[in-house]
Design an enzyme around this catalytic site. Structure first.
Site, PDB file in Angstrom:
ATOM      1  N   HIS A  61      -4.394   2.057   3.854  1.00 52.04           N
ATOM      2  CA  HIS A  61      -3.358   2.983   4.362  1.00 52.04           C
ATOM      3  C   HIS A  61      -3.248   4.195   3.440  1.00 52.04           C
ATOM      4  O   HIS A  61      -2.675   4.116   2.353  1.00 52.04           O
ATOM      5  CB  HIS A  61      -2.018   2.254   4.444  1.00 52.04           C
ATOM      6  CG  HIS A  61      -0.937   3.057   5.097  1.00 52.04           C
ATOM      7  ND1 HIS A  61      -0.220   2.608   6.195  1.00 52.04           N
ATOM      8  CD2 HIS A  61      -0.437   4.282   4.827  1.00 52.04           C
ATOM      9  CE1 HIS A  61       0.663   3.524   6.554  1.00 52.04           C
ATOM     10  NE2 HIS A  61       0.545   4.557   5.730  1.00 52.04           N
ATOM     11  N   HIS A  63      -3.167   8.827   3.637  1.00 47.73           N
ATOM     12  CA  HIS A  63      -3.066  10.034   4.478  1.00 47.73           C
ATOM     13  C   HIS A  63      -3.963  11.095   3.862  1.00 47.73           C
ATOM     14  O   HIS A  63      -3.519  11.914   3.048  1.00 47.73           O
ATOM     15  CB  HIS A  63      -1.620  10.519   4.543  1.00 47.73           C
ATOM     16  CG  HIS A  63      -0.692   9.575   5.232  1.00 47.73           C
ATOM     17  ND1 HIS A  63      -0.187   9.808   6.494  1.00 47.73           N
ATOM     18  CD2 HIS A  63      -0.208   8.374   4.851  1.00 47.73           C
ATOM     19  CE1 HIS A  63       0.594   8.786   6.858  1.00 47.73           C
ATOM     20  NE2 HIS A  63       0.593   7.904   5.869  1.00 47.73           N
ATOM     21  N   GLN A 156       3.123  11.951  13.358  1.00 41.03           N
ATOM     22  CA  GLN A 156       4.095  12.090  12.260  1.00 41.03           C
ATOM     23  C   GLN A 156       5.492  12.475  12.739  1.00 41.03           C
ATOM     24  O   GLN A 156       6.498  12.024  12.197  1.00 41.03           O
ATOM     25  CB  GLN A 156       3.584  13.135  11.263  1.00 41.03           C
ATOM     26  CG  GLN A 156       4.512  13.454  10.110  1.00 41.03           C
ATOM     27  CD  GLN A 156       4.584  12.337   9.079  1.00 41.03           C
ATOM     28  OE1 GLN A 156       3.663  12.158   8.302  1.00 41.03           O
ATOM     29  NE2 GLN A 156       5.668  11.588   9.088  1.00 41.03           N
ATOM     30  N   HIS A 214       3.481   2.879  11.574  1.00 43.11           N
ATOM     31  CA  HIS A 214       4.477   3.036  10.512  1.00 43.11           C
ATOM     32  C   HIS A 214       5.756   2.425  11.094  1.00 43.11           C
ATOM     33  O   HIS A 214       6.408   3.033  11.944  1.00 43.11           O
ATOM     34  CB  HIS A 214       4.715   4.509  10.192  1.00 43.11           C
ATOM     35  CG  HIS A 214       3.679   5.120   9.313  1.00 43.11           C
ATOM     36  ND1 HIS A 214       2.370   5.283   9.704  1.00 43.11           N
ATOM     37  CD2 HIS A 214       3.765   5.635   8.052  1.00 43.11           C
ATOM     38  CE1 HIS A 214       1.691   5.857   8.711  1.00 43.11           C
ATOM     39  NE2 HIS A 214       2.511   6.078   7.701  1.00 43.11           N
ATOM     40  N   GLU A 217      10.011   1.996   8.312  1.00 42.04           N
ATOM     41  CA  GLU A 217       9.879   2.523   6.943  1.00 42.04           C
ATOM     42  C   GLU A 217      11.203   3.186   6.574  1.00 42.04           C
ATOM     43  O   GLU A 217      11.310   4.410   6.442  1.00 42.04           O
ATOM     44  CB  GLU A 217       8.714   3.527   6.843  1.00 42.04           C
ATOM     45  CG  GLU A 217       8.427   3.937   5.402  1.00 42.04           C
ATOM     46  CD  GLU A 217       7.368   5.015   5.279  1.00 42.04           C
ATOM     47  OE1 GLU A 217       6.872   5.511   6.307  1.00 42.04           O
ATOM     48  OE2 GLU A 217       7.041   5.375   4.125  1.00 42.04           O
ATOM     49  N   ASP A 313      -1.053   4.726   0.226  1.00 43.04           N
ATOM     50  CA  ASP A 313      -0.288   5.594   1.129  1.00 43.04           C
ATOM     51  C   ASP A 313      -0.496   7.082   0.839  1.00 43.04           C
ATOM     52  O   ASP A 313      -0.747   7.870   1.728  1.00 43.04           O
ATOM     53  CB  ASP A 313       1.213   5.263   1.076  1.00 43.04           C
ATOM     54  CG  ASP A 313       1.937   5.641   2.364  1.00 43.04           C
ATOM     55  OD1 ASP A 313       1.309   6.232   3.253  1.00 43.04           O
ATOM     56  OD2 ASP A 313       3.134   5.333   2.477  1.00 43.04           O
TER      57      ASP A 313
END
Ligand code: FE2
Length: 413
Positions: A61, A63, A156, A214, A217, A313
């Site tokens: 995971h 980005h 997102q 996601h 979170e 992450d």
């Protein structure tokens, strides 16, 4: 320059007392045999030096589209997830193909140097031009010799809450995204969140894609999208292909609710990813004292027989300003934060950055077994405990029989 080898000698495999010799041919492990004692390496042989040899690390995971943008155009001063999303939204406006490719490849180089050969990256698809996604599809091809890259189409700013959110997701899948993502806790309403989860699982199922959401979170104990995701995975018998990332809210759920929830989670067979450094930094931001850790229930999920892996992450992005690509650092922090420094957990801990990550990525060929691709890393230490104590860089990384990383022992470089 890479060297092709035909054997790794003096290798220590987890749970095996004697040293092993691992033969390689045509890029695959062909024979694993027990040595009588330590041997001198010959030509085309790599010396494991009695260290642990494990499958390559898995970063499940990250980005990459946002990596290395911390402070651009401004720093996230509050340290919250939501200010991070605002900063990123501003940075996203200046995104170009070359910009994304350059930062992604710089980050993947860092990962490869740290023994990571499998990566799942989320890419923001709440962008009408899909600049990041198109660039990352190119990156996936460009790095294929050093890393297997899975791309998650990640909305997102929401599927229901961002204009054309669903159309952009469908386009991303059409263009070649491997995994369908989601962010239900960020949608404007709970109903939007529930609808988004049902929709995205259906989309993935219809197009034979994986799922990585996601999910919850947030420290809000009322955020309960995990049950929706698990129920959908169960309904479609798709659990082994569905990952719940973060599930931070589970750290705030009451035990009564959790006992019901875990029954469903076990039935669904969902995969779980926890990002300890990121969650310790972003969560608990609205608490006074005592402050919550903001992590999901890692040991409880593992005890229930579910697969949990740790990921980074972020690498120097609007959500997290640090990160060096060394998953042993992430593992160390995660074990601390989850109360997992008992020796029983430490002995099994490398699974959190190897096998369990591979399960989340649904990898078909992974591990050190005869017949599988000759991919592994040589660690600095003879046991998981020694490896954790040192957290030193991998001594070697082997991919399809080629040595892609090879450094002297006790090196910090
Ligand atoms: Fe993430």
């Amino acid at each position: 320059m890479t060297q092709t080898i035909r054997t790794i000698v003096n290798a220590r495999l987890q749970g095996v007392e004697q040293l092993q010799s691992i033969a390689i041919s045509d890029g695959r492990f062909t024979r694993i045999s027990t040595q009588a004692g330590r041997v001198e390496p010959g030509a085309d042989e790599l010396d494991g030096s009695c260290n642990l040899v494990v499958p390559p690390f898995v970063e499940p995971h990250i980005h990459l589209d946002a990596a290395m943008t911390a402070g651009e155009p401004r720093w996230n001063q509050s340290g919250t997830l939501f200010e991070g999303i605002e900063c990123w939204s501003e940075r996203k406006a200046s995104l170009t193909r070359d910009d994304v490719i350059s930062r992604a490849e710089q980050t993947l180089k860092l990962f490869a140097d740290n023994g990571i050969q499998y990566v799942r990256t989320h890419v923001d698809v709440t962008d009408p031009k899909l600049t990041g996604l198109k660039a990352m599809l190119e990156v996936r091809e460009r790095v294929a010799g050093t890393v297997d890259l899975q791309i998650v189409a990640f909305p997102q700013e929401g599927l229901w809450s961002f204009p054309q959110g669903r159309e952009l997701m469908e386009e991303a899948v059409r263009l070649g995204a491997d995994v369908v993502g989601g962010i239900p806790h960020f949608e404007f309403t709970r109903d939007y969140g529930v609808e988004s989860v049902r929709w995205l699982v259906e989309l993935a199922h219809k197009h034979d894609r994986l799922v990585d959401v996601h999910c919850d979170e947030i420290d809000d104990p009322e955020s309960r999208f995990l049950e929706v995701l698990a129920a959908e995975a169960l309904r479609l018998d798709y659990g082994s292909r569905v990952t719940a990332s973060h599930t931070c809210a589970m750290g705030s759920y009451n035990d009564h609710y959790c006992s019901r929830l875990f029954r469903l989670l076990k039935k669904s067979g969902l995969r779980f990813l926890s990002m300890p450094t990121e969650s310790l930094h972003l969560q608990g931001r609205f608490d006074g004292y005592p402050k919550r850790r903001g992590l999901t229930r890692v040991p409880e999920l593992l005890d229930a027989g579910l697969k949990v892996a740790f990921g980074q992450d972020s690498i120097r992005d609007p959500w997290y300003p640090l990160g060096n690509g060394n998953l042993l650092r992430t593992l160390d922090v995660g074990l601390h934060a989850c109360h997992m420094l008992g020796m029983g957990w430490i002995e099994k801990s490398l699974e959190l950055i190897t096998d369990n990550g591979a399960a989340a990525l649904d990898l078909e060929e992974y591990g050190i077994k005869e017949g599988l691709p000759a991919r592994c890393v040589v660690l600095q230490g003879q046991s998981p405990y020694e490896v954790l104590l040192g957290q030193l860089p991998v001594l070697a990384s082997i991919r399809d029989g080629r040595v892609s990383v090879n450094r002297p022992a006790d090196s910090n470089n």
